[in-house]
Design an enzyme around this catalytic site. Structure first.
Site, PDB file in Angstrom:
ATOM      1  N   CYS B  88      20.434   9.149  65.554  1.00 36.01           N
ATOM      2  CA  CYS B  88      20.592  10.497  64.876  1.00 36.01           C
ATOM      3  C   CYS B  88      20.777  11.414  65.987  1.00 36.01           C
ATOM      4  CB  CYS B  88      19.124  10.700  64.341  1.00 36.01           C
ATOM      5  SG  CYS B  88      18.940   9.673  62.837  1.00 36.01           S
ATOM      6  N   HIS B 344      19.616  16.319  56.577  1.00 38.13           N
ATOM      7  CA  HIS B 344      20.073  15.515  57.760  1.00 38.13           C
ATOM      8  C   HIS B 344      21.212  14.279  57.628  1.00 38.13           C
ATOM      9  CE1 HIS B 344      19.430  13.240  61.245  1.00 38.13           C
ATOM     10  NE2 HIS B 344      18.683  12.300  61.041  1.00 38.13           N
TER      11      HIS B 344
END
Lengths: 494, 399
Positions: B88, B344
């Site tokens: 991420c 996200h």
């Protein structure tokens, strides 16, 4: 001279109340109404004949008088008896042996194909030890018998395993004589590749099979040892047919009180394992020195084995055994969960269950077999840090030494929970998925799956022990992956 | 320590697509959306780019491997394009590539662009990862929420916090991010929520409920960087420069050595310490004006406050409940809604965080504009608490 020197058993934690099975089927067959008594052991989704065998063997080897697996240098053979082994061609006993660090130059074999495979394995081990072929042998019987929904087997069977250590000398039970009678009497069969048994009429099995074949074998073994039937103190003969054991005892002259608990009310019938399960159960209670024990099992013939208890059998060995495991049971009336665990119903598992990532790199499985099957990590010879997995460079930030680690198994190490969560998102056959970091008492840690755990049971600091379980199944290719999981320590287990 | 890159690289332009369930767009369209805004902001055209760094995590549901997807979607002028992937934190990794290229003098103008197209899987949440042929045979069966939820159990045990008090602080974190996201027309989730809603949401992974988890979104974000001198030559006003950019990766000690207690991010602490040093920041709680942290889950945000030295150890709950990190608080956090509400899209998130800090420092944040911020920080994390990539970036007005 050969004898049984140690015993152990494993019964899965989950028990299904037979009333739940009976309630599910009464609509179609009213006779189920009267069949809801007692409970049967059912394996969790991640248990099979192999995982139960490993746990029974650990119970037999780890505690009490018998040496731990590492010390079992004299153990030279492992016999695995079952008709429900997960692999038709990959030696199942080899998996069990590796999980126990008993691979290498030892004889390992699967004994299967008949409900008397357990007693046959025991007899073979006793013969090998009596002769020059073996010093010490481990015999494990294990079964997780599949049964059709609403069949008699669904009610009668129970999942479980037992292990017996056989070695030279008198042991707890000294082997006096053994007889095998082979008769191709087909009470039931399961064709190669078939999922379920096909069974003939019960009355025919009892009257034409058991009542004829078993007494012959029993009388033969008594004659061989020169023992009167009336002198038998304990008679073990598993059968799912009501009063079959009583009938045999009566016909050969064994006294009625020699028949012990066949565990049908609390456990169910464990197939090939059941004679060994009943024998372990008997030994766990302690035996009067000199007591005569006769064990018989039926299946395309009959095995009959005669033993005499020694002074050493008087005191229990402190195993968890059948009794300990029965005490740790958790009774459930969730019949649907049983169906789901055994793939007896087509469930919507959600897309998360679809991932085809279960092809196993067999070259990796082999290269890391000690890590994956025996939970072997490393101990740094420079700083002493225990670590899992074992790597070329020490994990201790203060050390970092290269090529210093010697093998160390965490299999029997005590551990506790450092972090945990109960995850409802991840696909698992028994949600929620519990996992977290555990730390071992003497050092070492890793993130592990928890199993046999209830929601709300885990907390930071909860003591756990490691158990051998199915990690995942590859349904497409028929492969099963095994690894170790953490289970909360409970009751007398702790 | 190395001399660092403080004030050597300026942000020439940035762009960010609308985040959310972009059913109508693929990764290519999202990339173009962010790229066009960045070009417009930079006042250049694509032919002026010297090199590009491209971040995306799930290549299997996005665009495949390599740098070609970016080069092709944007019709870049046959320049070098490097695909980077670091969980991420991939977006921060792309930014790092472009920034280092400019700082080294190898490039005058470089592009960093991150994208993730997650809503082509057929279900909510993130797809699972395998982790290789060995890990697949023993690693625990987990999901992102379950992995990050582990922090809560260890944090509670270490600081003696009740489940109820922890849940209240976590709820406050999510309520704050929803309030901020409501003011952001590019955000995925734009509805304010109440503390009761957060507390009573369906359980995902104990103790994290639905509102403790960030949005799973499609989106792209882009950043064009150059030297402060070139930026000035191109007529850029209110120039924002990079003050620090640090990454720290786990080496297996948290996962395998008993020195880590499970309640914090070992790597974030290291990356933050190095970043403050590179930027010359001595007292973070007094000097940082605002920040975007990696709030993939509310509990991640909570412990990160401490790892970034903004709250004292064990003090984050009090700060959170006191509103210290609210939009009107002392150090506003997730002013754009954060991962929680902006969303996200994994490969884009590190650059999206910089986008908000850049807008704020450029006084172009619209209804969210804070009063004269000087120093903005981003914290972008990938992996799980026990094994991860932590990136800390600090930007501010050029000196």
């Amino acid at each position: 001279m050969a004898g049984i020197s140690a015993y152990g058993a494993y019964v899965p934690r989950l028990r299904l109340a037979r009333s739940a099975i009976a309630a599910a089927h009464q609509w179609s067959d009213p006779s189920f109404k009267g069949k809801g008594k007692g409970e049967r052991a059912i394996a969790n989704w991640d248990e099979d004949a192999i995982t139960m065998a490993v746990e029974a063997a650990r119970d037999c080897l780890a505690h009490g008088a018998a040496p731990g697996p590492e010390a079992s240098a004299s153990l030279d053979a492992l016999y695995l008896a079952s008709t429900t082994l997960p692999f038709a061609d990959r030696q199942n006993a080899g998996i069990v042996a590796t999980a126990l660090s008993l691979d290498g130059q030892r004889r390992t074999l699967d004994i299967t194909g008949s409900q008397r495979a357990g007693t046959t394995a025991l007899l073979e081990a006793l013969h090998a030890v009596s002769g020059p072929y073996s010093d010490q042998a481990l015999v494990v019987g294990t079964d997780k018998r599949p049964a059709k929904v609403a069949s008699a087997g669904e009610l009668a069977y129970g999942d479980g395993a037992a292990a017996l250590l056989v070695e030279e000398g008198e042991g707890l039970l000294t082997f006096l004589a053994g007889v095998t009678e082979t008769t191709d009497f087909v009470d039931h069969f399961r064709g190669a590749g078939e999922a379920f048994d096909y069974t003939w009429e019960e009355r025919w099995i009892r009257d034409e099979g058991i009542s004829q074949i078993v007494p012959e074998a029993v009388n033969a073994v008594l004659a061989k040892a020169g023992v009167e039937a009336s002198a038998i103190d304990h008679f073990i003969f598993p059968s799912t047919i009501g009063r079959a054991a009583d009938g045999v005892a009566k016909s050969v002259g064994i006294k009625a009180e020699a028949l012990g608990d066949n565990l049908s009310a609390t456990l169910g019938e464990c197939g090939t394992a059941h004679a060994l399960v009943m024998l372990s159960h008997l030994l766990e209670g302690g035996l009067k020195p000199g007591a005569l024990v006769l064990v018989a099992a039926f299946g395309q013939g009959c095995d009959a084995l005669l033993f005499r208890a020694t002074e050493a059998a008087a005191a229990p060995q402190g195993k968890l055994g059948v009794r300990g495991h029965l005490a740790l049971g958790k009774t459930s009336d969730n019949y649907m969960q049983y169906l789901a665990f055994n793939d007896l119903v087509t469930l919507e598992k959600g897309m998360r269950a679809e991932r085809d990532d279960y092809k196993t790199a067999l070259s990796v499985t082999y290269r890391k077999r000690d890590m994956l099957l025996a939970l072997e990590g490393g101990k740094c010879t420079q700083c002493g840090t225990l670590q899992f997995p074992r790597t070329d460079i020490c994990v201790n930030p203060q050390c970092g030494a290269h090529h210093t680690q010697e093998p160390h198994s965490f299999r029997d190490s005590k551990a506790s929970v450092l972090t945990w969560s109960a995850d409802y998102l991840t696909y698992i056959p028994n949600p929620p998925s519990h996992y977290g970091m555990i730390t071992f008492e003497d050092g070492g840690r890793f993130m592990t799956d928890f199993t046999d755990v209830d929601v709300g049971e885990l907390d930071v600091g909860t003591p756990v022990k490691m158990m051998f379980r199915i990690k995942s199944r590859d349904g497409l290719r028929g492969f099963v992956r095994y690894f170790w999981k953490a289970v909360p320590q409970r009751g007398q287990d702790a | 320590m190395a001399r660092g890159i403080k004030d050597k690289v300026a942000i020439l332009g940035m762009g960010c697509s609308r985040f959310g369930e972009r059913w109508e767009s693929g990764a290519e369209e999202l990339m173009v959306e962010a790229y066009e805004e960045a070009l417009l902001d930079a006042g250049i055209d694509g032919s002026q780019l010297d090199a590009a760094w491209f971040s995306t995590h799930y290549e299997e549901i996005n665009v495949g491997k390599g740098g070609l997807p970016l080069a092709t979607a944007l019709r870049l002028p046959n320049i070098a394009v490097t695909r980077v992937e670091n969980f991420c934190a991939s977006g921060s990794e792309a930014f790092r590539g472009a920034v280092y290229a400019v700082a080294s003098g190898a490039c005058d103008i470089a592009l960093a662009l991150g994208v993730e197209k997650l809503k082509d899987t057929g279900y909510g949440g993130l797809p699972g990862s395998l982790g290789g042929t060995l890990n697949a045979q023993w690693a625990a069966t987990g999901s992102a929420p379950g992995n990050f939820a582990q922090l809560a159990s260890a944090y509670r045990a270490k600081h003696g916090v009740s489940r109820k008090d922890l849940k209240r602080a976590l709820a406050h974190i999510s309520v704050k991010s929803h309030a901020n996201g409501a003011k952001n027309d590019k955000a995925h989730l734009r509805k304010p929520i109440t503390e009761e809603q957060a507390l009573n949401a369906p359980m995902i992974a104990e103790p994290l409920g639905l509102f403790d988890c960030c949005g799973v979104s499609d989106g792209a974000a882009a950043c064009i960087v150059t030297t402060p001198e070139i930026a000035k030559q191109l007529g850029k006003e209110r120039i924002v420069t990079v003050k620090a950019l640090q990454l720290s990766l786990s080496n297996g000690s948290e996962a395998g050595h008993n020195s880590w207690d499970g309640s914090y991010f070992h790597t974030t602490r290291i990356a933050a310490r190095k970043a403050y040093e590179e930027a010359g920041i001595k007292k973070p709680r007094e000097e940082v004006s605002m920040f975007e942290c990696h709030d993939c889950f509310s509990v991640t945000e909570l412990v990160t406050m401490e790892d970034l030295q903004l709250s004292a150890e064990g003090g984050a709950i009090t700060d959170v409940l006191d509103g210290f990190y609210d939009a009107e608080g002392t150090i506003p956090c997730q002013i754009d809604g954060g991962l929680k509400c902006f969303g996200h899209p994994i490969g884009a998130s590190g650059i999206r965080m910089l986008y908000e800090m850049y807008l704020q420092l450029s006084h172009r944040a619209g209804p969210r504009q804070l009063d004269a911020p000087r120093i903005g920080m981003t914290h972008n994390l990938g992996g799980s608490p026990m094994s991860n990539v932590a990136a800390v970036c600090i930007i501010g007005a050029a000196e």
